[in-house]
Write an enzyme that holds these catalytic residues in place. Sequence first.
Site, mmCIF file in Angstrom:
data_model
loop_
_atom_site.group_PDB
_atom_site.id
_atom_site.type_symbol
_atom_site.label_atom_id
_atom_site.label_comp_id
_atom_site.label_asym_id
_atom_site.label_seq_id
_atom_site.Cartn_x
_atom_site.Cartn_y
_atom_site.Cartn_z
ATOM 1 C CB THR A 153 -31.344 -25.115 -57.239
ATOM 2 O OG1 THR A 153 -31.414 -24.535 -55.929
ATOM 3 C CG2 THR A 153 -30.912 -24.063 -58.247
ATOM 4 C CE LYS A 179 -32.467 -21.354 -55.677
ATOM 5 N NZ LYS A 179 -31.145 -21.816 -55.048
ATOM 6 C CB THR A 190 -27.605 -21.106 -52.913
ATOM 7 O OG1 THR A 190 -26.331 -21.621 -52.628
ATOM 8 C CG2 THR A 190 -27.681 -20.474 -54.262
ATOM 9 C CD GLU A 276 -29.973 -28.421 -49.722
ATOM 10 O OE1 GLU A 276 -29.833 -28.021 -50.888
ATOM 11 O OE2 GLU A 276 -29.024 -28.596 -48.941
ATOM 12 C CG ASN A 400 -26.026 -30.350 -48.894
ATOM 13 O OD1 ASN A 400 -25.819 -29.378 -49.605
ATOM 14 N ND2 ASN A 400 -27.068 -30.418 -48.079
#
Length: 405
Positions: A153, A179, A190, A276, A400
């Site tokens: 993702t 992932k 996630t 991230e 985000n």
Amino acid sequence: MAISKVSPESLFPVKGVRLATAATGIRYQHRDDLLLMEICKHARTAAVFTTNQFCAAPVIVCKRHLGTVQPKYLLVNAGNANAGLGAQGIADTCAACTALARESGCNESEVLPFSTGIIGERLDVEKMTPYYAQLIGHLEEDGWVAAAKAIMTTDTVSKGFSKQVKLDGHTVVVTGIAKGSGMIYPDMATMLAFVATDLGFDSRSVVSVLSDAVRQSFHCVTVDGDTSTNDACVLIATGQAGIDFSELSERARVEFIRTLDSLFLDLAQSIVRDAEGITKYICISVDQAPSESMARNIAFTVAHSPLVKTMAYASDPNWGRIMAAAGRAKAGPLEMNRLSLYINGLKVVTNGKLASGYTEEAGIQAMQNDEIEFRLELGLGSCSARVWTSDLSHEYVKINAEYRS
């Protein structure tokens, strides 16, 4: 940008597992976003899932199916989490499984569904089902690299590792993909992870081995302290290597567990390395604790501190933030006059105060690396814990803030 992590170019096939991917446009365009994994007969499969009570429909259905029969297929979509939709989400998940069962000739309960992506948007099952025949027709053992890419993702690199080990004259393979890069705090990240081996296991042993491997890997990483609605980690043992775990010598069993645990840790750490907005990959070590649970509690308290994470982003040796985080951990009494702190091996604090000879210039230099270790010595015992995390950057906030746009 990922820290010291690149996408795998090749991964060992695992006898008894075949994979295929397709581009369905569930959310992403011009890339594969649907994965089908076929598991051979007589394999044993175990899974652990998120403990988040706001869990996604596929988690609910997956648990139900896994408690009924051994699975034949894993069906994984990226881009839509199918979470927060109540009965409709359950119905859509079941419809996806039923359609695959009809196409393949298996029972609906033999399909384990997994989803990852946006929460609160309905999964468009009609985009998926036309590709089932194509997926079944293109299943192959050498499909792991494509599979790792299809489940991404916000990941910037795909994640996969393979290991081969010789056990009592048999060559055994372990291959896994994962992932995840944000909303990572596995309390089972996630995240999704799928690992397979051709070594044989009975149903009880494969559950035990998976639980132990996860405890030492995915349970030791955090990016932002947020446990996802969709987390799942699966271990498949096909038994196609010609030998069962129970038949191995004690030495060979130890070697296999060491190999499996190492691969799980590689996968877990690869998620943090691709966190991230990451600019720093951080290991928080807590040593000389009276118990492992106390050490882990302190390590996670430091790892989750926004002040510590932003300090790392700035390459600022603001050591007081680390000490303050450790001091507020609800882990048990600390004796601050025994506590020492090291940054990348540089002694910063000794006996609870600034170390003699420490200089700000040396601290700044120690913080320049992409990979940083904060090590706390409590002086209270012989137990230790390690937790891996990332810094908190402007880019993390941007990713985000713009995730649904």
